[in-house]
Scaffold this motif. Structure first.
Motif, PDB file in Angstrom:
ATOM      1  N   LEU A 265     -31.496 -35.743  21.845  1.00 26.61           N
ATOM      2  CA  LEU A 265     -31.286 -34.503  22.594  1.00 26.61           C
ATOM      3  C   LEU A 265     -32.348 -34.268  23.660  1.00 26.61           C
ATOM      4  CD1 LEU A 265     -30.357 -32.147  19.613  1.00 26.61           C
ATOM      5  CD2 LEU A 265     -28.819 -33.300  21.188  1.00 26.61           C
ATOM      6  N   PRO A 266     -31.991 -33.482  24.694  1.00 32.90           N
ATOM      7  CA  PRO A 266     -32.953 -33.123  25.746  1.00 32.90           C
ATOM      8  C   PRO A 266     -33.801 -31.920  25.330  1.00 32.90           C
ATOM      9  CG  PRO A 266     -30.779 -32.311  26.317  1.00 32.90           C
ATOM     10  CD  PRO A 266     -30.637 -33.001  24.997  1.00 32.90           C
TER      11      PRO A 266
ATOM     12  N   ASP B  21     -44.442 -36.898  26.745  1.00 34.72           N
ATOM     13  CA  ASP B  21     -44.044 -38.154  26.102  1.00 34.72           C
ATOM     14  C   ASP B  21     -44.489 -39.373  26.925  1.00 34.72           C
ATOM     15  OD1 ASP B  21     -42.674 -40.251  24.881  1.00 34.72           O
ATOM     16  OD2 ASP B  21     -40.948 -38.975  24.407  1.00 34.72           O
ATOM     17  N   LYS B  24     -41.757 -42.917  27.594  1.00 31.11           N
ATOM     18  CA  LYS B  24     -40.678 -43.065  28.564  1.00 31.11           C
ATOM     19  C   LYS B  24     -41.042 -44.064  29.661  1.00 31.11           C
ATOM     20  CE  LYS B  24     -37.588 -40.601  26.899  1.00 31.11           C
ATOM     21  NZ  LYS B  24     -36.344 -41.229  26.521  1.00 31.11           N
ATOM     22  N   ASP B  40     -31.450 -40.782  30.093  1.00 32.03           N
ATOM     23  CA  ASP B  40     -32.423 -41.083  29.048  1.00 32.03           C
ATOM     24  C   ASP B  40     -33.854 -40.885  29.544  1.00 32.03           C
ATOM     25  OD1 ASP B  40     -34.292 -43.263  27.671  1.00 32.03           O
ATOM     26  OD2 ASP B  40     -32.723 -42.647  26.268  1.00 32.03           O
ATOM     27  N   VAL B  42     -34.998 -39.132  32.278  1.00 34.67           N
ATOM     28  CA  VAL B  42     -35.354 -37.798  32.786  1.00 34.67           C
ATOM     29  C   VAL B  42     -35.277 -36.723  31.704  1.00 34.67           C
ATOM     30  CG1 VAL B  42     -34.788 -36.007  34.486  1.00 34.67           C
ATOM     31  CG2 VAL B  42     -34.597 -38.417  35.110  1.00 34.67           C
ATOM     32  N   ILE B  44     -33.898 -37.094  27.972  1.00 34.74           N
ATOM     33  CA  ILE B  44     -33.877 -37.270  26.515  1.00 34.74           C
ATOM     34  C   ILE B  44     -35.299 -37.518  25.993  1.00 34.74           C
ATOM     35  CG2 ILE B  44     -32.942 -38.644  24.606  1.00 34.74           C
ATOM     36  CD1 ILE B  44     -30.845 -36.975  26.091  1.00 34.74           C
ATOM     37  N   ARG B  45     -35.677 -36.815  24.938  1.00 34.75           N
ATOM     38  CA  ARG B  45     -37.003 -36.970  24.349  1.00 34.75           C
ATOM     39  C   ARG B  45     -36.870 -37.230  22.846  1.00 34.75           C
ATOM     40  NH1 ARG B  45     -37.688 -37.608  28.820  1.00 34.75           N
ATOM     41  NH2 ARG B  45     -38.983 -36.503  30.323  1.00 34.75           N
TER      42      ARG B  45
END
Lengths: 431, 93
Positions: A265-266, B21, B24, B40, B42, B44-45
């Motif tokens: 998820l973002p 994070d 990435k 992904d 930009v 998703i973490r």
């Protein structure tokens, strides 16, 4: 009137809170009160399982039962209800948003708040004392005029105040010549205000329970049963529970829980601290937010000043913050209200915020059939409680989002339709 | 919270600013990256509850970027290294 009717009436009168029930209870030393919700054993299967017994989860269950007639519902809570962010906020309710996707959603929430105590037959102590954003420069006044106009075009109340009008509304702010950031004016939403956080949780719990929803506490969800892209149920610390549909409403812990269903998820989890002072006589009339730093303050009905500021700024699940942020928040508070300087803090706490990548919530369908997401609340979770439950219930019942939460879909990120109220970009700790 | 800067030693968290994070990686060939690659990178973490790899900037110290492994549940700083070096052998424990 037959005995049966009398008994039924008595039972109903006991369940319904009113002045009359208090007076009648006076004849029996008020011993007629019963627990406001049951403590049932989990059944083997439900039509809908809601994970998370906070305000949002319980509101969802309530509206599933009330608006959609779906009563075979369980709310699973790993601790006790309201023990997460529902009890860790600053109880502010407002709908002073600029962007359409947020404005209509939060305005719907505010309208639900306005009738909530009556609807729930439970006093949520909603007090429309006004939320005032202070402006400290001409540029900021222009920006507030723009936001106020956007709000009014969306049918939301907003007033642009001059310095004198701000002074009339909130006389105890620093209007002296020495003020580091002189007050130029402000944007006021009079219909906004505060509510009692526990009462919201308890009111929704009681309302849901009365309509047949099982509220199951001390029941942590440890995994999901998913076959061929469709959810079949959840694994819990109290056994497997099958469900046709599962809704997640677990705020800061959404990433970890959704990971068990294979979703990424973002969202980043961040700490937000808040504080309450010793009780005082009335000092702050409404909710006031500082415009030259991040600080918001209101006074609780007990007299304590409730205030908060920025996130600590780094990923965290700790539910406790660090002292540099406390100092930072208090410094800003003092520059706005210098008369706080000798006040003692009574308590301070932190909640784990599910910060989304654009600062707006995610509420809607997930890539897994029958699994629904309600997360990404950032700072906005408490005020959103009624509309969150209302739209989430609609989404679960119809397997499609309501018009109000359509813009808040998870896929807005890949489609490029982010709702970035502050214009900070995909940086969660800046929203 | 104290963070061990590889140059300055253990310093208070208030001296640092947080980027986020460090796991990435920007798509190497932007022309060929798909929408999913960008999504992904930009948005998703991993956002773990436990050890997390992240970048910090010693903003009011030596102004160097550092790589940190920190537990997001206990706030314990597990290891640090200069940002251009991996957190392996030789990282400050």
């Amino acid at each position: 009137m037959t005995l049966v009717h009398q008994t039924k009436d008595k039972a109903r009168a006991m369940r319904r809170y009113s002045l009359w029930s208090v007076i009648r209870g006076g004849l029996s030393q008020q011993e007629h009160w019963t627990p406001a919700w049951r403590d049932p054993q989990p059944k083997e299967s439900y039509d809908v399982v809601i994970v998370g017994g906070g305000g949002h989860g319980l509101a969802t269950a309530y509206y599933l039962a009330k608006n959609h007639g779906i009563t075979n519902v369980a709310v699973l809570e790993k601790g006790y209800i309201g023990s997460g962010n529902a009890g860790r906020n600053t109880t502010i309710v407002r709908s002073n948003y600029l962007l359409e996707g947020n404005a209509h959603f939060y305005e719907h929430s505010l309208k639900l708040w306005e009738g909530l105590s009556r609807d729930l037959n439970y006093n949520v102590m909603f007090s429309q004392r006004g939320v005032l954003n202070l402006a400290h420069s001409d540029g900021q006044m222009d920006q507030f005029a723009r936001r106020g106009n956007a709000m009014r075009l969306n049918g939301i109340d907003a007033e642009l105040l001059t310095r004198d009008e701000v002074r009339e509304f909130e006389p105890n702010l620093d209007f002296s010549a020495k003020a580091r950031f002189p007050i130029h004016g402000g944007l006021l939403q009079r219909r906004a205000g505060t509510a009692r956080h526990d009462a919201v949780v308890w009111g929704y719990a009681r309302g849901a329970d009365q309509r047949g929803v099982d509220i199951i506490q001390n029941c942590e969800v440890t995994g999901f049963r998913i076959e061929q892209g469709r959810v079949l149920g959840v694994e819990t610390t109290r056994g497997t529970i099958s469900a046709k549909k599962v809704g997640l409403a677990v705020a800061g812990h959404t990433t970890e829980l959704a990971r068990k269903a294979g979703l990424r998820l973002p969202i980043e989890s961040h700490l937000l601290q808040a504080m309450v002072s010793e009780p005082l006589k009335p000092l702050v009339n409404g909710v006031v937010t500082f415009g030259a730093g991040h600080f918001y303050i209101s006074q609780s009905d007990k007299g304590g000043l409730v205030f908060g500021g920025d996130l600590d700024g780094y990923n965290s699940y700790a539910q406790r913050g660090n002292l540099p942020m406390v100092e930072h928040v208090l410094e800003i508070g003092l520059s706005m209200l210098p008369n706080l300087s000798r006040l003692r803090l009574l308590r301070h706490w932190a909640g784990v915020m599910d910060m989304s990548m654009d600062g707006s919530p995610i509420i809607g369908l997930s890539p897994i059939k029958g699994l629904y997401l309600n997360c990404g609340w950032c700072y906005g979770g408490f005020k959103a409680t009624p509309a969150s439950g209302w739209t989430f219930a609609y989404t679960i019942a119809n397997d499609a989002p309501h018009k109000l939460n359509e813009p808040l879909a998870l896929n807005r990120f890949e489609r490029g339709y982010v709702i970035d109220e502050t214009g900070n970009g995909p940086v969660p700790n800046r929203h | 919270m104290l963070i061990r800067c590889p140059w300055c030693g253990e310093r208070d968290v208030s001296e640092f600013s947080y980027l986020g994070d460090a796991g990435k990686v920007r798509p190497r060939d932007p022309e060929r990256a798909t929408r999913e690659d960008w999504l992904d990178y930009v948005y998703i973490r991993s956002n773990p509850r436990g050890p997390h790899l992240e970048y910090w900037h010693h903003a009011v110290g030596c102004r160097q970027w550092i790589r940190v492994r920190r537990d997001t549940l206990t706030h314990e700083v597990l290891a640090t290294a200069p940002a251009n070096q991996p957190l392996g052998e030789g990282a400050a424990e």
